[in-house]
Design an enzyme around this catalytic site. Structure first.
Site, PDB file in Angstrom:
ATOM      1  N   GLY A 182       0.826  -1.213   0.000  1.00 27.09           N
ATOM      2  CA  GLY A 182       0.000   0.000   0.000  1.00 27.09           C
ATOM      3  C   GLY A 182       0.854   1.254   0.000  1.00 27.09           C
ATOM      4  O   GLY A 182       0.519   2.254   0.644  1.00 27.09           O
ATOM      5  N   ALA A 183       1.952   1.211  -0.768  1.00 31.63           N
ATOM      6  CA  ALA A 183       2.893   2.348  -0.765  1.00 31.63           C
ATOM      7  C   ALA A 183       2.473   3.465  -1.712  1.00 31.63           C
ATOM      8  O   ALA A 183       3.113   4.510  -1.758  1.00 31.63           O
ATOM      9  CB  ALA A 183       4.294   1.851  -1.135  1.00 31.63           C
ATOM     10  N   GLY A 198      -1.402   7.519   0.989  1.00 31.32           N
ATOM     11  CA  GLY A 198      -1.639   7.609   2.436  1.00 31.32           C
ATOM     12  C   GLY A 198      -0.473   7.189   3.315  1.00 31.32           C
ATOM     13  O   GLY A 198       0.667   7.631   3.131  1.00 31.32           O
ATOM     14  N   ASN A 244       0.570  -2.892   5.306  1.00 30.17           N
ATOM     15  CA  ASN A 244      -0.237  -1.676   5.409  1.00 30.17           C
ATOM     16  C   ASN A 244      -1.411  -1.665   4.432  1.00 30.17           C
ATOM     17  O   ASN A 244      -2.422  -1.013   4.708  1.00 30.17           O
ATOM     18  CB  ASN A 244       0.694  -0.475   5.158  1.00 30.17           C
ATOM     19  CG  ASN A 244      -0.065   0.793   4.861  1.00 30.17           C
ATOM     20  OD1 ASN A 244      -0.657   1.403   5.755  1.00 30.17           O
ATOM     21  ND2 ASN A 244      -0.093   1.194   3.595  1.00 30.17           N
ATOM     22  N   TYR A 297     -15.735  -4.183   8.339  1.00 33.53           N
ATOM     23  CA  TYR A 297     -14.407  -3.544   8.393  1.00 33.53           C
ATOM     24  C   TYR A 297     -13.796  -3.784   9.773  1.00 33.53           C
ATOM     25  O   TYR A 297     -12.616  -4.158   9.884  1.00 33.53           O
ATOM     26  CB  TYR A 297     -14.495  -2.036   8.099  1.00 33.53           C
ATOM     27  CG  TYR A 297     -13.140  -1.358   8.210  1.00 33.53           C
ATOM     28  CD1 TYR A 297     -12.109  -1.669   7.319  1.00 33.53           C
ATOM     29  CD2 TYR A 297     -12.877  -0.436   9.225  1.00 33.53           C
ATOM     30  CE1 TYR A 297     -10.860  -1.068   7.429  1.00 33.53           C
ATOM     31  CE2 TYR A 297     -11.627   0.167   9.343  1.00 33.53           C
ATOM     32  CZ  TYR A 297     -10.624  -0.150   8.442  1.00 33.53           C
ATOM     33  OH  TYR A 297      -9.377   0.431   8.560  1.00 33.53           O
ATOM     34  N   VAL A 355      -7.227   9.052  10.177  1.00 33.54           N
ATOM     35  CA  VAL A 355      -6.089   9.612   9.457  1.00 33.54           C
ATOM     36  C   VAL A 355      -6.609  10.119   8.114  1.00 33.54           C
ATOM     37  O   VAL A 355      -7.286   9.370   7.393  1.00 33.54           O
ATOM     38  CB  VAL A 355      -5.010   8.534   9.158  1.00 33.54           C
ATOM     39  CG1 VAL A 355      -3.731   9.188   8.638  1.00 33.54           C
ATOM     40  CG2 VAL A 355      -4.720   7.670  10.379  1.00 33.54           C
ATOM     41  N   PHE A 373      -8.423   6.979   2.273  1.00 37.36           N
ATOM     42  CA  PHE A 373      -9.238   5.930   2.902  1.00 37.36           C
ATOM     43  C   PHE A 373     -10.740   6.153   2.698  1.00 37.36           C
ATOM     44  O   PHE A 373     -11.462   5.242   2.290  1.00 37.36           O
ATOM     45  CB  PHE A 373      -8.895   5.907   4.400  1.00 37.36           C
ATOM     46  CG  PHE A 373      -9.662   4.916   5.224  1.00 37.36           C
ATOM     47  CD1 PHE A 373      -9.218   3.604   5.342  1.00 37.36           C
ATOM     48  CD2 PHE A 373     -10.814   5.292   5.897  1.00 37.36           C
ATOM     49  CE1 PHE A 373      -9.924   2.691   6.113  1.00 37.36           C
ATOM     50  CE2 PHE A 373     -11.520   4.384   6.664  1.00 37.36           C
ATOM     51  CZ  PHE A 373     -11.075   3.083   6.774  1.00 37.36           C
TER      52      PHE A 373
HETATM   53  P1  NDP Z   1      -5.248   4.795   1.342  1.00 32.68           P
HETATM   54  O1  NDP Z   1      -6.510   4.455   0.631  1.00 32.68           O
HETATM   55  O2  NDP Z   1      -4.684   6.135   1.191  1.00 32.68           O
HETATM   56  O3  NDP Z   1      -4.113   3.708   0.961  1.00 32.68           O
HETATM   57  C1  NDP Z   1      -4.422   2.342   0.829  1.00 32.68           C
HETATM   58  C2  NDP Z   1      -3.252   1.636   0.151  1.00 32.68           C
HETATM   59  O4  NDP Z   1      -3.553   0.224   0.057  1.00 32.68           O
HETATM   60  C3  NDP Z   1      -3.025   2.134  -1.256  1.00 32.68           C
HETATM   61  O5  NDP Z   1      -1.641   2.279  -1.475  1.00 32.68           O
HETATM   62  C4  NDP Z   1      -3.576   1.021  -2.138  1.00 32.68           C
HETATM   63  O6  NDP Z   1      -2.802   0.947  -3.312  1.00 32.68           O
HETATM   64  C5  NDP Z   1      -3.323  -0.220  -1.260  1.00 32.68           C
HETATM   65  N1  NDP Z   1      -4.262  -1.293  -1.597  1.00 32.68           N
HETATM   66  C6  NDP Z   1      -5.613  -1.265  -1.437  1.00 32.68           C
HETATM   67  N2  NDP Z   1      -6.157  -2.394  -1.903  1.00 32.68           N
HETATM   68  C7  NDP Z   1      -5.127  -3.159  -2.384  1.00 32.68           C
HETATM   69  C8  NDP Z   1      -5.048  -4.425  -3.008  1.00 32.68           C
HETATM   70  N3  NDP Z   1      -6.155  -5.156  -3.254  1.00 32.68           N
HETATM   71  N4  NDP Z   1      -3.837  -4.900  -3.375  1.00 32.68           N
HETATM   72  C9  NDP Z   1      -2.738  -4.159  -3.158  1.00 32.68           C
HETATM   73  N5  NDP Z   1      -2.728  -2.961  -2.553  1.00 32.68           N
HETATM   74  C10 NDP Z   1      -3.921  -2.461  -2.181  1.00 32.68           C
HETATM   75  O7  NDP Z   1      -5.540   4.479   2.885  1.00 32.68           O
HETATM   76  P2  NDP Z   1      -4.636   4.587   4.218  1.00 32.68           P
HETATM   77  O8  NDP Z   1      -3.264   5.008   3.934  1.00 32.68           O
HETATM   78  O9  NDP Z   1      -5.438   5.351   5.190  1.00 32.68           O
HETATM   79  O10 NDP Z   1      -4.685   3.063   4.673  1.00 32.68           O
HETATM   80  C11 NDP Z   1      -3.524   2.286   4.966  1.00 32.68           C
HETATM   81  C12 NDP Z   1      -3.861   1.307   6.079  1.00 32.68           C
HETATM   82  O11 NDP Z   1      -4.183   2.035   7.256  1.00 32.68           O
HETATM   83  C13 NDP Z   1      -5.064   0.402   5.778  1.00 32.68           C
HETATM   84  O12 NDP Z   1      -4.780  -0.904   6.237  1.00 32.68           O
HETATM   85  C14 NDP Z   1      -6.186   1.033   6.613  1.00 32.68           C
HETATM   86  O13 NDP Z   1      -7.166   0.097   6.984  1.00 32.68           O
HETATM   87  C15 NDP Z   1      -5.376   1.514   7.817  1.00 32.68           C
HETATM   88  N6  NDP Z   1      -6.016   2.547   8.622  1.00 32.68           N
HETATM   89  C16 NDP Z   1      -6.399   3.754   8.059  1.00 32.68           C
HETATM   90  C17 NDP Z   1      -7.001   4.704   8.855  1.00 32.68           C
HETATM   91  C18 NDP Z   1      -7.502   6.008   8.310  1.00 32.68           C
HETATM   92  O14 NDP Z   1      -8.311   6.673   9.005  1.00 32.68           O
HETATM   93  N7  NDP Z   1      -7.079   6.449   7.141  1.00 32.68           N
HETATM   94  C19 NDP Z   1      -7.191   4.478  10.301  1.00 32.68           C
HETATM   95  C20 NDP Z   1      -6.771   3.195  10.760  1.00 32.68           C
HETATM   96  C21 NDP Z   1      -6.184   2.283   9.946  1.00 32.68           C
HETATM   97  P3  NDP Z   1      -3.366   0.630  -4.782  1.00 32.68           P
HETATM   98  O15 NDP Z   1      -4.746   1.195  -4.885  1.00 32.68           O
HETATM   99  O16 NDP Z   1      -2.361   1.265  -5.685  1.00 32.68           O
HETATM  100  O17 NDP Z   1      -3.329  -0.849  -4.852  1.00 32.68           O
HETATM  101  C1  8X3 Z   2      -9.951   3.577   9.967  1.00 31.12           C
HETATM  102  C2  8X3 Z   2     -10.520   4.364  11.087  1.00 31.12           C
HETATM  103  O1  8X3 Z   2     -12.647   4.921  12.377  1.00 31.12           O
HETATM  104  O2  8X3 Z   2     -12.788   4.910   9.961  1.00 31.12           O
HETATM  105  O3  8X3 Z   2      -9.534   2.314  10.341  1.00 31.12           O
HETATM  106  O4  8X3 Z   2     -12.615   2.844  11.172  1.00 31.12           O
HETATM  107  S1  8X3 Z   2     -12.219   4.248  11.136  1.00 31.12           S
END
Ligand code: NDP
Ligand code: 8X3
Length: 251
Positions: free
Chosen positions: A9-10, A13, A85, A151, A184, A188
């Site tokens: 997930g690089a 985010g 991630n 989720y 964050v 997302f």
């Molecule tokens: P983003 O949507 O900004 O990033 C998600 C990343 O995951 C992207 O790089 C995407 O890349 C990758 N990804 C998604 N689906 C796939 C797939 N099927 N195969 C490969 N890569 C995938 O979200 P965040 O940075 O916020 O999320 C990162 C992590 O943090 C997640 O696990 C999320 O659940 C967790 N998180 C986020 C929070 C928030 O409030 N934002 C709070 C708590 C946890 P691409 O589309 O290029 O594949």
């Molecule tokens: C992402 C945070 O509160 O949307 O994991 O579930 S929340």
């Protein structure tokens, strides 16, 4: 020798911010995602700073995951740090209204995808008796909120897998820990609400959400502790957020 970190997930985010920070700190990187143009942009931007390779695979496709990781060039094949991630929420609906496609996506990506990537990397860590795995969970893995059902289930599974990995890998000296963020501001909510930018934006209005860079700094702190220190489980919230359902908004 520089450590090698693989980040899923690089392309966006938290993962992207972690890639950028780790590059500055001199880690060699294996950056993963599905959006090739984003992987190319990262390569262009970070190649001047560190050595890196990009891998394009969907974490749901176990063959692609195993093939991509096993075909890494020798100089990148010994992963020291795995940052699990990649993940997202899909939809925000009651259990009775939820879409089965959304349920499949969350369980397949957040849970099974994390397992496939881990399974591709753990054998090497065991053979070398060294390694550090960071699982990005969530506050949603500690609490369940209305309409969060599946989720939250996927992130509770990450919490269980984090604990399980730590126990099973203890004998090999491999560190395992989870970072569990609250809200964050990333892409997302764009993903959760399927591109409805207006609805996504309201999630972060009226208070100061965490930034992806905040979590990246914490991940860097975790992986740079001395070897005898394993930060096993961290909950990180915006100051305005006390729980999944208690959020102090200014307006
Ligand atoms: P983003 O949507 O900004 O990033 C998600 C990343 O995951 C992207 O790089 C995407 O890349 C990758 N990804 C998604 N689906 C796939 C797939 N099927 N195969 C490969 N890569 C995938 O979200 P965040 O940075 O916020 O999320 C990162 C992590 O943090 C997640 O696990 C999320 O659940 C967790 N998180 C986020 C929070 C928030 O409030 N934002 C709070 C708590 C946890 P691409 O589309 O290029 O594949
Ligand atoms: C992402 C945070 O509160 O949307 O994991 O579930 S929340």
């Amino acid at each position: 020798m520089e450590k090698i970190a693989l980040i899923t997930g690089a392309t966006s985010g938290i993962g992207k911010a972690t890639a950028e920070l780790f590059a500055k700190e001199g880690f060699k990187l294996v950056l993963c995602g599905r959006r090739q143009h984003r992987l190319d942009q990262l390569k262009d931007a970070l190649s001047a700073v560190t050595e890196l390779v990009t891998l394009n695979f969907d974490v749901r496709n176990r063959k692609d995951v195993l093939n991509a990781i096993s075909a890494l060039p020798k100089a990148f094949s010994q992963i020291d740090i795995l940052i699990n991630n990649a993940g997202n929420a899909h939809g925000l609906d009651t259990i009775q209204d939820g879409s089965m496609d959304d349920w499949d996506a969350m369980l397949d990506i957040n849970v099974k995808g994390l397992l496939y990537v881990s399974k591709s990397i753990i054998p090497g860590m065991i053979a070398r008796k060294s390694g550090h795995i960071i699982n990005v969970g969530s506050l949603a893995g500690k609490e369940v909120y209305p309409k969060g059902n599946v989720y939250c289930a996927s992130k509770h599974a990450v919490d269980a897998i984090n604990q399980g990995m730590r126990k099973d890998l203890n004998a090999y000296g491999i560190r395992v820990g989870a970072i569990n963020p609250g809200l964050v501001e990333t892409e997302f909510s764009d993903v959760r609400f399927k591109g409805d930018r207006e609805r996504a934006r309201t999630v972060y209005q009226g208070y100061e959400a965490l930034r992806a860079e905040d979590i990246a700094e914490i991940i860097l702190f975790v992986v740079t502790r001395p070897y005898h220190v394993n930060i096993a489980d961290l909950l990180v919230l915006p100051t305005a957020q006390a729980s999944s359902t208690i959020l102090r908004k200014e307006s």
